[in-house]
Each structure stands twice: as C-alpha cells, then as structure tokens.
Design an enzyme around this catalytic site. Structure first.
Site, PDB file in Angstrom:
ATOM      1  N   ASP A 110       1.240  22.236  14.104  1.00 31.53           N
ATOM      2  CA  ASP A 110       1.899  20.947  14.264  1.00 31.53           C
ATOM      3  C   ASP A 110       1.802  20.516  15.717  1.00 31.53           C
ATOM      4  O   ASP A 110       1.866  21.345  16.632  1.00 31.53           O
ATOM      5  CB  ASP A 110       3.372  21.051  13.858  1.00 31.53           C
ATOM      6  CG  ASP A 110       4.123  19.738  14.046  1.00 31.53           C
ATOM      7  OD1 ASP A 110       3.872  18.803  13.272  1.00 31.53           O
ATOM      8  OD2 ASP A 110       4.936  19.653  14.983  1.00 31.53           O
ATOM      9  N   GLU A 127       3.388  17.757  18.640  1.00 32.45           N
ATOM     10  CA  GLU A 127       4.349  16.733  19.042  1.00 32.45           C
ATOM     11  C   GLU A 127       3.662  15.860  20.084  1.00 32.45           C
ATOM     12  O   GLU A 127       3.003  16.372  21.003  1.00 32.45           O
ATOM     13  CB  GLU A 127       5.619  17.359  19.620  1.00 32.45           C
ATOM     14  CG  GLU A 127       6.449  18.150  18.616  1.00 32.45           C
ATOM     15  CD  GLU A 127       6.952  17.308  17.461  1.00 32.45           C
ATOM     16  OE1 GLU A 127       7.357  16.140  17.699  1.00 32.45           O
ATOM     17  OE2 GLU A 127       6.939  17.798  16.327  1.00 32.45           O
ATOM     18  N   HIS A 153      11.688  18.374  15.092  1.00 35.92           N
ATOM     19  CA  HIS A 153      10.597  17.724  15.793  1.00 35.92           C
ATOM     20  C   HIS A 153      10.153  18.537  17.012  1.00 35.92           C
ATOM     21  O   HIS A 153       9.864  17.987  18.075  1.00 35.92           O
ATOM     22  CB  HIS A 153      10.970  16.293  16.205  1.00 35.92           C
ATOM     23  CG  HIS A 153      11.185  15.387  15.037  1.00 35.92           C
ATOM     24  ND1 HIS A 153      10.151  14.876  14.274  1.00 35.92           N
ATOM     25  CD2 HIS A 153      12.337  14.915  14.466  1.00 35.92           C
ATOM     26  CE1 HIS A 153      10.636  14.125  13.304  1.00 35.92           C
ATOM     27  NE2 HIS A 153      11.948  14.131  13.393  1.00 35.92           N
ATOM     28  N   ASP A 175       8.981  23.046  13.213  1.00 37.94           N
ATOM     29  CA  ASP A 175       8.483  22.222  12.111  1.00 37.94           C
ATOM     30  C   ASP A 175       7.475  22.972  11.252  1.00 37.94           C
ATOM     31  O   ASP A 175       7.411  22.780  10.039  1.00 37.94           O
ATOM     32  CB  ASP A 175       7.857  20.940  12.662  1.00 37.94           C
ATOM     33  CG  ASP A 175       8.908  19.944  13.142  1.00 37.94           C
ATOM     34  OD1 ASP A 175      10.107  20.263  13.068  1.00 37.94           O
ATOM     35  OD2 ASP A 175       8.522  18.845  13.591  1.00 37.94           O
TER      36      ASP A 175
END
Length: 250
Positions: free
Chosen positions: A18, A20, A165, A170
């Site tokens: 993931d 950000e 987040h 996540d």
C-alpha cells in the site's frame, strides 16, 4: 520462515502493499509518495513471512500538509527527515519485482504511482508476475453488500475498526478483510440453511440490491463461486507493459 510455508521451490510469493500519497487539490499538481508498506505472505496459508515500511520525503515538501485532516495522517514534519525515494528504491524493487502483487485498488492507483516514482529517478520499475486487486475481486465475488467496497467501508462492515491510512496498518487490514470475506463466502456455499437471508442454491452467490427500500436476494452465475484459497494459481499473469494499462496474458 520458509519451513512454515511449504511451497514449491521457485514459486512466487504474494506481496500485499500500500502507498500513502499526497492528494492534489488543483490542476497540474502531482501525487507524491509519502509512505510504502508491504507484507510478504505465504500463498497457501496467508501467514506473514516478512514486512517492511518506510516514510518517504517528497522533493516538494510544500505539497505535504502541515497538519493532516486524518487523526493518524502523515504530516510535513513526519516526512521532513525521511529518506527520499531514490534512497529506498532498491529495497522496494527487491520486495516487489517478480512477485504476485496484491492490494486494494492497486491496479488503478498504487501501480501507477510506483511506475511514476521509478521513472522519476531513471530506474526501471519492478514488474509483477501476477496481480490480485482486492477491489475488483471482492466486488465481483462478495458483491455490493458491504456498500461502496472501499477499505474503510469493508472494515466497518466486519467490525475491524477504523482505517488508519498508514501503509502497513492498511495492508494488515486488507488481509483481514480478505479472510473475513472468504470465510463468509465459504459458509454461504456450505451452510445456506443457517442464514436468515433468502438463500439461493450453494452454487450461486447471494448479493443484495436496493429496491423500494427492500433488499431482495439476487442470484449470480455459478462461475463466481468463491475460491477455497488465495494462491498464486488464482492470480492473473500480466505483461511487462505499462502498469497503468496492464494486459492479461491468456
């Protein structure tokens, strides 16, 4: 670690990852990667084999908010002393390249941002041997019973708490959502009589759609019957073309 996950030698592992990023708020602005997090899992057991996460300092620090609107959001101060992407690029490449990539909405977002970040530093981007985008998989197999199918909505549906987040958090939430969805689908296919819903035959999946305030049962084709495991055999192989326009190899 390898002994805990019996698997054919040379077979690709699954890496769930993931990103950000900053969120552009006007035309012409770009996305800057602020954090990368990944967990390598055993394809047969979905157990964690390794994990890695790092904050990343963008070239344009002014693009990062001084104070995040999210309670656990990434601020300018948090990334001001973090390594630049070129400093962690080799590590990220070694984690992703030649493995099965998995994540939520990665095909449209994370894969594109990874390619952009590597292009910016003049290095070849990692290439997956297959991809499992849980947004598409769960929308097809679990249906819209959990609402808009965003990770935060899915987590709330299963009572897994709020989405933080942050990349590694996540990723772990994504794995838990997958396990919960797989369990529900397995129970639906094996024990339809225990549900209060109007069940269809075990070879179909029940989804719900709104109609005059009611939630009727709708049958879908049996080709969407749930898998018993999430293995690399289920992953779809892709060509080495643009990750933004990945083509399946048949």
């Amino acid at each position: 670690m390898q002994s805990s996950c019996p698997y054919p030698v040379g077979s690709p592992e699954i890496v769930v990852f993931d990103l950000e990023t900053t969120v552009p708020n006007r035309a012409g602005q770009r996305f800057w990667v602020l954090e990368f997090g990944a967990i390598t899992v055993c394809p047969r057991k979905l157990v964690e084999l390794d994990s890695y996460s790092t904050l990343i300092r963008p070239k344009d620090l002014s693009a990062v908010a001084l104070k995040s609107g999210r309670c656990d959001g990434i601020t300018r101060g948090a990334v001001s002393n973090a390594p630049a992407f070129e400093e962690v690029a080799d590590k990220i490449f070694s984690i992703l390249n030649g493995r099965i990539w998995a994540g939520h909405n990665i095909q449209r977002f994370d894969c594109v941002r990874i390619k952009e970040a590597f292009a910016e530093i003049g290095k070849p981007a990692p290439v997956p041997v297959g991809m499992i985008d849980s947004l598409g998989v769960l929308t097809e197999r679990f249906g819209r019973r959990a609402g808009n199918m965003k990770m935060a909505t899915l987590a709330a549906y299963f009572g897994l708490g709020k989405q933080k987040h942050r990349s590694l958090d996540d990723v772990r939430m994504n794995l838990e959502v997958l396990k919960h969805c797989a369990t529900v689908l397995f129970l639906e296919s094996c024990l339809p009589s225990v549900s209060n819903a109007k069940w269809c035959n075990p070879s179909t999946i029940v989804t719900r759609s709104r109609s005059n305030g009611k939630l009727p049962c709708r049958e879908e084709n049996s080709r969407k019957s749930p898998p018993s495991t999430l293995g690399y055999q289920r992953a779809v192989p892709y060509t080495r073309g643009s990750l933004g326009k990945v083509q399946a190899v048949h």
